[in-house]
Design a protein around this motif. Structure first.
Motif, short mmCIF file in Angstrom:
data_model
loop_
_atom_site.label_atom_id
_atom_site.label_comp_id
_atom_site.label_asym_id
_atom_site.label_seq_id
_atom_site.Cartn_x
_atom_site.Cartn_y
_atom_site.Cartn_z
N PRO A 1 0.95 5.44 4.71
CA PRO A 1 -0.09 4.43 4.99
C PRO A 1 0.04 3.76 6.36
CG PRO A 1 0.65 4.26 2.73
CD PRO A 1 1.56 5.25 3.38
N ASN B 1 0.87 -1.18 0.00
CA ASN B 1 0.00 0.00 0.00
C ASN B 1 0.90 1.23 0.00
OD1 ASN B 1 -2.86 -1.11 0.37
ND2 ASN B 1 -1.64 -2.23 1.88
N SER C 1 -2.59 9.73 7.70
CA SER C 1 -2.59 10.25 6.34
C SER C 1 -2.31 9.14 5.36
CB SER C 1 -1.49 11.32 6.23
OG SER C 1 -1.15 11.52 4.89
N SER C 2 -3.01 9.16 4.22
CA SER C 2 -2.75 8.15 3.20
C SER C 2 -1.36 8.34 2.61
CB SER C 2 -3.80 8.21 2.10
OG SER C 2 -3.69 9.43 1.42
N THR D 1 -0.58 7.40 -0.67
CA THR D 1 -1.87 7.79 -1.28
C THR D 1 -2.84 6.61 -1.42
OG1 THR D 1 -1.36 7.60 -3.66
CG2 THR D 1 -0.79 9.71 -2.59
N SER D 2 -2.44 5.42 -0.95
CA SER D 2 -3.40 4.31 -0.93
C SER D 2 -4.57 4.68 -0.02
CB SER D 2 -2.76 3.05 -0.34
OG SER D 2 -1.86 2.46 -1.24
N SER D 3 -5.76 4.34 -0.44
CA SER D 3 -6.92 4.59 0.43
C SER D 3 -6.75 3.83 1.74
CB SER D 3 -8.20 4.12 -0.26
OG SER D 3 -9.20 3.93 0.71
N LEU D 4 -7.08 4.51 2.82
CA LEU D 4 -6.96 3.85 4.12
C LEU D 4 -8.09 2.83 4.33
CD1 LEU D 4 -5.72 6.79 6.37
CD2 LEU D 4 -4.42 5.24 4.91
N ALA D 5 -9.05 2.82 3.39
CA ALA D 5 -10.13 1.82 3.44
C ALA D 5 -9.92 0.74 2.37
CB ALA D 5 -11.48 2.51 3.22
N SER D 6 -8.75 0.74 1.72
CA SER D 6 -8.55 -0.15 0.56
C SER D 6 -8.59 -1.63 0.94
CB SER D 6 -7.21 0.18 -0.11
OG SER D 6 -6.16 0.19 0.85
N LYS E 1 -1.63 -2.93 -7.20
CA LYS E 1 -0.99 -1.63 -6.99
C LYS E 1 0.23 -1.51 -7.89
CE LYS E 1 -1.46 1.40 -4.45
NZ LYS E 1 -2.26 2.65 -4.62
#
Ligand code: F6R
Length: 260
Positions: A219, A142, A215-216, A145-150, A155
């Motif tokens: 991660p 991750n 913060s994304s 900028t990976s979504s923290l909900a990913s 990737k």
């Protein structure tokens, strides 16, 4: 979030392996989330030693790896499937049916990634997730900028990660550009998370993860949202932590309460 500053990488590996072995003794069908890379090798060595000494039985354990490269055949020297066989699976007699890797073959990776998530869920969820951290703060792959909900997905690796991993590839070959990784959201669902970090190269990532805003862009900072995370760091990785003395005091008090 607990931060344990260790005297050495060996001490960190010893503590993490002891946590895993204690959990295995309590629950023989433990579900482990596993990482690759240089960081967890000391832990795997200790699990293998415990197995050889007859102190650990892995016959009912299930494992889920965090990530795998796209484009490397399973038997490739640098695939994470090869890494796990070499450092752990072959030596503890684990059967193929017990281990799971993110899917990297086939023409519907999105569906295969959703199936990977479902398998984790149907197995009862991950009891202990082992993590390392990238110098850019990635967990699994991750990247910033990976979504923290990913969730588990494909990737593209950053230049930073490609550079960090280039050492494993012969000149001209170059590391794969893409991987499938559990998402940050997937990792956060593990019941317990044990992260190790060694070396000055990771100090900024550890600082951002433990003391920075969530913060994304870093991660690993998403781990602040998890109720049971422990960072096992050496002095170099701890060097930028502003509350280092406090973490040492917390640890000393914890050991005192446990009577050690
Ligand atoms: C590996 C993984 C990565 C590594 C990280 C640190 O499965 O998910 O996040 O933990 O890149 O790598 P090392 O340990 O080689 O410094």
């Amino acid at each position: 979030m607990r931060v344990i500053e260790c005297d050495s990488q060996d001490q960190a590996a010893e503590l993490v392996a002891a946590e895993i072995l204690a959990a295995l003794a309590r629950k023989p069908d433990l579900v482990l989330g596993l990482a690759t890379g240089s960081t967890p090798i000391g832990v795997y060595e200790r699990l293998v030693a415990a197995h050889r000494a007859g102190r650990a039985d892995f016959t009912r354990v299930r494992t889920f790896n965090l990530d795998e490269y796209i484009g490397l055949p399973a038997a490739h020297e640098q695939s994470y499937r090869t890494f796990m066989k070499r450092h752990l699976f072959d030596a503890i007699g684990i059967r193929p049916g017990q281990v799971h890797f993110p899917p990297v073959e086939g023409n519907d990776l999105a569906a295969a990634c959703a199936a990977y998530e479902l398998t984790i869920k149907n197995t009862g969820g991950i009891d202990i997730q082992l993590l390392g951290v990238g110098s850019n703060g990635h967990i699994g792959f991750n990247e910033p900028t990976s979504s923290l909900a990913s969730r588990t997905r494909v990737k593209t690796l950053t230049d930073k990660t490609l550079g960090d991993n280039a050492r494993f590839y012969a000149s001209g070959e170059g590391p794969p550009q893409m991987a499938v990784t559990m998402g940050v959201g997937t990792i956060l669902e593990a019941r317990r998370i044990l992260l190790q970090s060694f070396g000055t190269k990771k100090a900024q990532a550890v600082h951002a993860a433990v003391e920075g805003p969530i913060s994304s862009f870093w991660p690993a900072s998403a781990l602040q949202l998890h109720p049971d995370v422990t960072f096992f760091v050496d002095a170099e990785s701890a060097s930028l932590l502003s509350m280092r003395d406090y973490y040492r005091r917390v640890r000393a008090n914890e050991l005192r309460l446990r009577g050690r």
